[in-house]
Design an enzyme around this catalytic site. Structure first.
Site: not given
Length: 606
Positions: A457-458
């Site tokens: 997620e990043g």
């Protein structure tokens, strides 16, 4: 944990006030508590007892099918039966219309009990919620509602083997499927070909179908894929084809499992390399996976990132709860393990019986650090989830301010717990000593499971560049100014509370230092100089936010009737201010000076 969760929701956030909003009017503090009770029970009975099993009996592929423990199937379906997949959705689509903050609080129990076993449901909920926001009425009825009902599960297919986090390099292509491709009732129909990597829950047999949401590019008239992220579109690609009534047609889509990724932790959730359109399962006589366009061409990332705030808060919450699980395990161990003797004026007296290790100051230090990280992290995630509710249910300007604060705080909500609650897991291992390093105790698994959260997620570095490169400078720094206003309000209130003035002053100094360092980082206006030390900036900014959260929580704790529980909150706050907040100076010194050590390092020097 439950006592802390109830305190944060009721005494600090004041969640019952949400019931005055039209959307939540049919709820009460009793219904909120009932939801938490149900989640806690299911997590305790269906998830927690099998967390180690899901780790040791990791998914395996026999060439035809993926095999998972029976307990994983039963846990996932028990979650679906609870209605939590549609917890925040409207009543008319089978939802409970719960506030995001209650949904997140309920899901915290599952993350703590077995984060990997809960992964299937969390991905499905996010997938279906995206379709409710951007899908056509038929796509909502056929795909989203069947996912909310637990009949089908879903995935998010973004990364590719050659691209990783660089989505502008996505090479999966989607071409119109026939001359009448736009007339399909399920949406404009395309044929997709490409490979997707790191796809969690990408293959299993828990449910009868899997709904993949796939990012791909539509070639231009010259047959070439458009460069950059603006050419990315979003498609629904079911594992098994369905008709507009939501019935399986009996046709297998051209989506094939190339293999499973064998992970350090988080093993209970399958992680896959998927091949789309390679021809292993030809559809209607030809290769190419059938996919249905969501939204408009070229708007894939806009659709995908619609749910990103909630997704990243969810990742942060998962990191918190893994840290919390380790903290509770190490606390229990420290309270029951006799070892060593206290140091007296004449040294240690070997004739005396050993004391429990929780009586040693250094063990208390490690436990206090964990408590500060995990309870503070839980408060942060609940605060951000409450902002989501404010954004969607409050009037202006409150709704707009909540959205602006979320833009600034989301990188912290995702990244701070991913780093510091992982450190909590490391400290839990240390408290147990040699036993903590064995598989006879659960703390090593919590660390392995949590290590993922700084990556997906990043990544940590991407979140850092997003924070310093975009979030704190957008709109002339409006988000940073609003956050400073909120922090200053807490400082002002804390200054009037006995025992908190010292910490209010320290927080004011930290706020001033972060503001000055932000300006100094951008003084030359050269992004390469400003962003070279974005990660130390993220760490400093996160500690500033956490000090603010702890001081605000301390105000609520100080206002309550004195008890060991509330004294524990105040002790954790003091630990954070005295042991953690001073770290800001080291981090911000390289940010403010635009230190070139890392930027100017050359490949050959390594």
């Amino acid at each position: 944990m439950r006592q802390t969760l109830d305190f944060l929701l009721n005494d600090w956030i004041g969640v019952e006030s949400l019931t005055s909003r039209t959307r939540f009017a049919e709820h009460s503090s009793e219904t909120f508590a009932s939801v938490l009770d149900t989640c806690e029970r299911i997590a305790r009975e269906k998830f927690a007892p099998f967390n180690r099993l899901a780790d040791t009996e990791e998914p395996h592929f026999d060439g035809e099918r993926v095999h998972l423990p029976k307990a994983t199937h039963e846990a996932a379906l028990a979650y679906a039966d609870s209605g939590m997949l549609a917890a925040a959705q409207d009543y008319d689509v089978g939802g409970m219309q719960l506030p995001c903050v209650i949904e997140m609080a309920g899901n915290a129990f599952f993350s703590k009990a077995s984060v990997a076993m809960g992964g299937y449901a969390m991905l499905t909920s996010g997938n279906a919620s995206l379709l409710m926001a951007h899908g056509t009425p038929v796509q909502k009825d056929v795909f989203a509602k069947n996912e909310f009902a637990g009949r089908w599960f879903g995935t998010m297919c973004l990364s590719e083997p050659q691209a990783g986090s660089s989505l502008s390099d996505v090479a999966t292509r989607a071409v119109p499927d026939g001359a009448e491709y736009e007339s399909d009732p399920l949406g404009p129909r395309y044929r997709l070909k490409g490979n997707k990597m790191w796809i969690s829950a990408g293959e299993h047999e828990i449910t009868e179908n899997i709904v993949h949401l796939v990012l791909a590019k539509i070639p231009g008239p010259d047959g070439k894929l458009p460069p950059g992220v603006k050419g990315i579109s979003l498609f629904i690609v079911p594992k098994k084809l369905v008709n507009e009534a939501g019935e399986l047609t009996g046709e297998r889509n051209d989506v094939a499992l190339a293999g499973l990724n064998h992970k350090l932790g988080y093993r209970g959730t399958t992680n896959t390399l998927l091949n789309f359109g390679e021809g292993r399962f030809p559809v209607r006589g030809e290769a190419g996976a059938i996919g249905y366009l969501v939204g408009k061409p070229g708007e894939g990332l806009r659709c995908m990132f619609h749910m990103m705030n909630e997704a990243r808060i969810g990742v942060g919450l998962g990191a918190v709860m893994l840290g919390y699980a380790g903290y509770e395990a190490s606390l229990d161990y420290a309270r029951n393990r006799p070892q060593g003797r206290p140091m007296g004026p004449a040294g240690k007296d070997p004739s005396q019986p050993p004391v429990r290790i929780i009586e040693h100051s250094d063990v208390k230090r490690m436990l206090l650090a964990q408590k500060a990280y995990v309870e503070g992290g839980l408060a942060l995630e609940l605060y951000c989830a409450r902002l989501v509710d404010e954004q969607h249910s409050a009037d202006q300007p409150a709704a707009g301010e909540a959205g602006l604060l979320l833009e600034v705080l989301t990188p912290i909500a995702k990244s701070w717990p991913s780093e510091w609650c992982l450190e909590a897991n490391s400290l839990a291992i240390q408290v147990l000593g040699g036993y903590g390093y064995t598989r006879d105790f659960p703390v090593e698994q919590y660390w392995r499971d949590n290590r993922l959260n700084m990556i997906h997620e990043g990544t940590h570095g991407i979140q850092a560049m997003d924070l310093l490169g975009r979030k704190v400078v957008m709109d002339g720094g409006a988000g940073l100014k609003l956050l400073a206003t909120r922090i200053s309000d807490t400082i002002q209130r804390a200054g009037q509370v006995s025992g908190l003035a010292e910490h209010a002053t320290a927080l004011a100094r930290a706020l001033e230092r972060v503001g000055a360092s932000t300006k100094a980082a951008w003084a030359t206006g050269v992004p390469e100089e400003a962003l070279a030390n974005a990660t130390p900036y993220l760490q400093a900014f996160g500690h500033l936010v956490m000090a603010w959260i702890w001081l605000d929580v301390a105000i609520a704790a100080q206002a309550a009737a004195p008890s060991d529980f509330h004294q524990g909150k105040l002790a954790a706050m003091r630990y954070f201010f005295r042991f953690e907040l001073p770290k800001l100076d080291a981090w911000l010194s390289v940010v403010a000076s635009r230190d070139a050590t890392c930027r100017e390092m050359q490949d050959a020097w390594f």
